[in-house]
Design an enzyme around this catalytic site. Structure first.
Site, PDB file in Angstrom:
ATOM      1  N   HIS A  97       0.833  -1.199   0.000  1.00  0.00           N
ATOM      2  CA  HIS A  97       0.000   0.000   0.000  1.00  0.00           C
ATOM      3  C   HIS A  97       0.872   1.254   0.000  1.00  0.00           C
ATOM      4  CE1 HIS A  97      -2.827  -3.037   1.550  1.00  0.00           C
ATOM      5  NE2 HIS A  97      -3.793  -2.257   1.092  1.00  0.00           N
ATOM      6  N   ASP A 103      -4.647  -5.788  -8.034  1.00  0.00           N
ATOM      7  CA  ASP A 103      -4.847  -5.203  -6.714  1.00  0.00           C
ATOM      8  C   ASP A 103      -5.160  -3.732  -6.949  1.00  0.00           C
ATOM      9  OD1 ASP A 103      -4.983  -4.879  -3.988  1.00  0.00           O
ATOM     10  OD2 ASP A 103      -3.102  -5.907  -3.586  1.00  0.00           O
TER      11      ASP A 103
END
Length: 971
Positions: free
Chosen positions: A224, A298
């Site tokens: 992230h 993702d």
């Protein structure tokens, strides 16, 4: 040319997955209808609508109207194919989802990250255990049930794709983003668990997603925030990271999510994200592994991908790499434009676009979007938080909690009479549920201090210390480590005491401990949820046996798949009614009857307990200590149980003596008590006496003979101050003459017998037995009951004369006495004859709570066995639970009351004849049923403020409740 066209068509047909012999997991059972619907939608689409299907955008139901407008714009203008919901609430999301679906030309494919349930994203929804917890379970059918339950929740909320299970193999303990989200470090265990989870969820009609391809388990960075590197050779990756994918693909895995990882051995371009790599997505996932399901990137907003290139270029690169769905693009409009531009320039073929779009449409058909209907808002909250979810969670924790150290088989705790136990809470989260559950098994004191010196000082009185390490259960990413200070404290406590360390965190925390040498037992409970805490306490005391195995290794201490198995030693557990075949809604009808009794002033308060198959399934309190008082009845309040004393204190001691051969049921009183040799009672046997078939008077008002003419305590017999001569405390500041105790047995011995031999309930046998037992052991009855039964049973709330040791706030008052002691009877026995025996009667005097009474009744139900200790043999119990005078219309067994005969008796009339129990004058009642494995306890103080009225008995409150219990049994 015709043959070439035919070959190309067949290849395209196969790739699109409509051939019967393909492994396309998106095919429905009715392939022809599915193909017809997919083609009908696809053939009417514009290029922009086709490209729009490739996008799934993020929506939060708790966001502003501006965010909502942006999503509506994406649906109308860019024709997006799906939505991934994130934070919010279920009702808001369902309402918003209905609105968004209504404006979309093609129904939207809805996805969510709900790895451990909808609560991963939504408030007011259910949280199942994390994968690391599930990884400790050996029974994969339970994991399949988790997948099924989560799938049912998703489907109820209109979610078609759950981005779960996480199949990363967590071989790096310091992994910042996976950790608890992984099933563990063993590839076989991870694969088996993921397979079971997938089957359960897809069986519920929700499509699964394996992530994070090609494997995020051995990383030390968070994708992230950056682009993590997986620095292994291809052979290692194929053997470990790709292992679960190979198996799940064979088992019809619906989709895969590709991670943003730097994998040099698979993609030679430096720092090139795996999500954008054609070598990885197409070359490995699609071609080498043969995956034909949907492929998601993702989130494209994550730094692992977003830092790579210009907005929109990432979308194009991801699509060209072989992904089907662009998840959470930074800008859908720009991304759609880039892909359309590449299509027009010939960089993207119609066949390539058709492949992905039709796969997406196949998925929509498979989840029922060809017949879309809005989400019903009725009972939504109830449907997402079900009783069966709690039942499953309990079973999961019972199978997951792992004992990794157990020196000298300390667990489960036994020989409770030898243990003084303290609980020390460490960590920054609550341990209340754990502590409250521990206290159900024995006396446990919570000890705390600001420094180790003070703590060690306070712990000197205890030989056993249970240390609970509690960290936040809010999310799997919360801190889990021991602090330096906590580690030192554990070490110092363990040097001086027997220690049980219970860690309500992921197992890796234990690796940081300085030493575990002096810690006798270590329990890994994985999470700090209320159910995890309760089940861990139950495990420590052996209400069920440990089965869990470590899903990961813990430093140099413990290897993966390690864990001790311990036995179920048949102590009471605590669970949900349905787990033992009882309907909780039907059982809840008890509440109304108990509330009615309190409201109508039949009793100020009630403790109620029901156990079945060794599990307490109902344990509630009603009302207050007194009608005008403020003290509400609580679990650890104690009641004067009155005549329950007969079977809870005296009878088990008699059973012991009979089993030792010191008496038989045919032994006569004159044979054990010389005073009776010349008495009219000399030939009365234990059998007849305890069956209430011996012509004994029901009772004698002994106190009445000690009153003066004004019917107040005579100065001849009582003083307000204690002395050697006046040493029998019948009430607060009221002491009876010491020698008068000796008069009571004489009065009983010399009393007249009833003229006719028939069943007649009498207290006299228990006065007589008290004298016999105390003479035999040369100890008082209360001391004997405590040492022989209550201490080893963990019945630490059971005691005579509680005013000596227990706060008056925890003792329920019994009566406002206006005929003998002229004061509130509070902490002193209500029965006058027992009071005149210094509060210790064989027939009355015991105080207890419902939980302790249940332990003793459960011991009887298990025919003398409880907590891995045999108190007496099965045949001994059977002997005492037999009605020897049944032909004489006497329902009684030896000591125990039994169901009614000829319509009259102490039960609802709906219990088997093998059942047994007793009732008490103060409103108490305890009954056990071996055939249905049932224990029922009712404690009350119906005698407060006055014992003159007995509405509780007159209105059949106790037996009406008993009837409702039986009506609630379903199997």
């Amino acid at each position: 040319m015709r043959q070439l066209f035919k070959f190309s068509f067949i290849c395209l047909f196969t790739v699109l997955g409509f051939a019967q012999n393909t492994k396309n997991p998106l095919l429905s059972k009715d392939v022809k209808s599915q193909k017809k619907w997919v083609d009908s939608i696809y053939n009417t689409m514009t290029l922009a609508e086709k490209v729009g299907q490739l996008y799934m955008v993020q929506v939060m139901s708790n966001e502003s109207d501006a965010s909502k407008k942006k999503v509506i714009e994406d649906i109308k203008k860019h024709h997006i194919g799906g939505i991934i919901y994130s934070k919010g609430g279920p009702y808001r999301q369902a309402k918003l989802n209905n609105e968004l679906q209504a404006i979309s030309k093609v129904p939207l494919l809805i996805g969510m990250d709900a790895e451990w349930g909808l609560s991963m994203r939504l408030d007011s929804t259910y949280a199942f255990p994390w994968n690391m917890t599930l990884g400790a379970i050996k029974d994969n059918k339970l994991v399949e049930q988790v997948g099924k339950h989560i799938g049912e929740h998703c489907k109820r909320l209109g979610v078609h794709f759950n981005f779960a299970p996480d199949v990363d193999i967590n071989t790096n303990p310091k992994n910042p983003i996976i950790g608890n989200r992984s099933f563990g470090e063993d590839r076989y265990n991870v694969t088996d668990k993921a397979s079971a989870f997938m089957k359960g969820m897809q069986g519920a009609g929700v499509l699964a997603n394996a992530k994070h391809f090609p494997g995020h388990g051995d990383t030390s960075q968070d994708s992230h925030k950056t682009l993590p590197t997986v620095d292994f050779d291809k052979e290692r990756i194929e053997a470990v990271e790709l292992f679960p994918y190979k198996q799940l693909i064979k088992e019809k895995l619906s989709s895969v999510m590709v991670a943003h990882l730097n994998v040099p051995s698979l993609e030679p371009r430096e720092n090139y994200p795996s999500s954008l790599s054609k070598k990885i997505v197409t070359g490995i996932l699609k071609e080498e592994l043969g995956f034909k399901g949907l492929i998601f990137t993702d989130a494209l907003t994550m730094k692992g991908a977003a830092n790579f290139s210009e907005t929109g270029d990432i979308d194009l690169a991801a699509f060209q790499a072989g992904n089907d769905v662009m998840l959470m693009s930074e800008d859908v409009g720009i991304g759609v434009g880039k892909i359309m531009e590449a299509y027009h320039s010939g960089d993207i073929s119609e066949a390539r676009l058709e492949l992905s779009v039709k796969k997406i449409l196949q998925a929509k058909y498979k989840v029922g979007l060809n017949k879309y209907s809005p989400i019903s808002l009725t009972n939504l909250a109830q449907d997402l938080n079900r009783l069966e979810d709690d039942m499953l969670y309990e079973e999961l924790m019972e199978n997951a909690i792992t004992i990794v150290k157990n020196d000298n088989n300390l667990l489960p705790l036994q020989e409770l009479e030898t243990k003084s136990v303290a609980y020390v809470k460490l960590g920054d989260d609550s341990g209340t549920a754990f502590y409250d559950e521990l206290k159900k098994y024995m006396k446990v004191h919570a000890i705390s201090a600001d420094n180790i010196g003070d703590l060690l000082g306070k712990l000197q009185a205890y030989n056993t210390v249970i240390i609970g390490f509690h960290r936040s259960n809010e999310s799997p990413w919360k801190s889990y480590e021991f602090s330096e200070v906590e580690s030192i404290w554990i070490e110092e406590i363990a040097k001086r005491h027997t220690v049980i360390l219970d860690a309500f965190v992921k197992p890796y925390a234990l690796a940081d401990l300085k030493s575990i040498t002096n810690i006798e037992s270590i329990v890994v409970s994985y999470q700090n949820s209320v159910i995890a805490q309760q089940k861990s306490a139950q495990l420590i005391f052996g209400a069920f046996g440990s089965k869990g195995k470590l899903p990961v290794s813990i430093g140099n201490y413990f290897p993966v798949d390690f864990g001790f198995q311990t036995p179920n030693i048949k102590r009471l557990g605590y669970t949900i009614p349905e787990r033992v075949g009882v309907n909780s809604q039907k059982l809840a009808k008890i509440d109304a009857v108990a509330e009615y009794a309190v409201k109508k002033k039949m009793t100020p308060g009630i403790q109620l307990l029901v156990a079945r198959k060794g599990k307490v399934i109902y344990n509630k309190n009603f009302g207050k200590h007194t009608y005008k008082g403020k003290e509400e009845v609580s679990f650890d309040d104690i009641y004067d149980v009155a005549s329950l004393t007969k079977i809870l204190a005296t009878l088990p001691l008699v059973m012991e003596l009979e089993e030792k051969g010191l008496i038989t049921l045919d032994t006569k009183l004159s044979e054990v008590l010389p005073d009776y040799k010349n008495s009219n009672k000399k030939d009365i046997t234990f059998k007849s006496m305890l069956s209430h078939y011996a012509r004994l008077k029901p009772w004698e008002p002994f106190y009445y003979h000690t009153l003066d003419k004004t019917k107040h305590p005579s100065e001849k017999y009582y003083r307000k101050t204690q002395s050697d001569s006046f040493n029998v405390e019948v009430a607060k500041n009221l002491f009876m003459r010491t020698d008068y105790q000796d008069s009571i047995p004489d009065i009983i011995r010399d009393s007249e017998l009833l003229k006719r031999l028939t069943y007649r309930y009498s207290d006299f046998p228990y006065y007589i037995l008290k004298k016999f037992i105390e003479q035999h052991y040369d100890r008082t009855l209360d001391q004997l009951a405590n040492s022989h039964f209550y201490e080893p049973l963990g019945a630490n709330y059971s005691t005579y004369n509680p005013y000596h040791t227990i706060s008056s706030k925890k003792i329920v008052p019994t009566e406002e006495d206006d005929y003998f002691r002229y004061q509130t009877i509070h902490g002193y026995v209500h029965d006058m004859g027992a009071a005149m025996q210094n509060g210790i009667g064989g027939h009355a005097g015991l105080f207890s709570n419902a939980n302790d009474v249940a332990k003793i009744m459960q011991m009887y139900l298990q025919k003398g066995y409880y907590g891995n200790k045999r108190y007496f043999k099965e045949k001994t119990f059977d002997k005492f639970n037999t009605r020897y005078y049944l032909k004489k219309e006497n329902r009684r067994a030896i000591g125990f009351d039994k169901p009614q005969l000829s319509g009259s008796g102490p039960t609802c009339g709906c219990v088997p004849m093998s059942s047994f129990g007793h009732s008490g004058f103060t409103g108490t009642y305890a009954w056990a049923d071996p055939e249905n494995e049932l224990v029922y306890v009712f404690l009350a103080n119906r005698t407060y403020p006055s014992s003159k009225s007995n509405l509780l008995l007159r209105e059949n409150i106790r037996t009406d409740i008993q009837k409702l219990i039986y009506e609630a049994i379903e199997n």
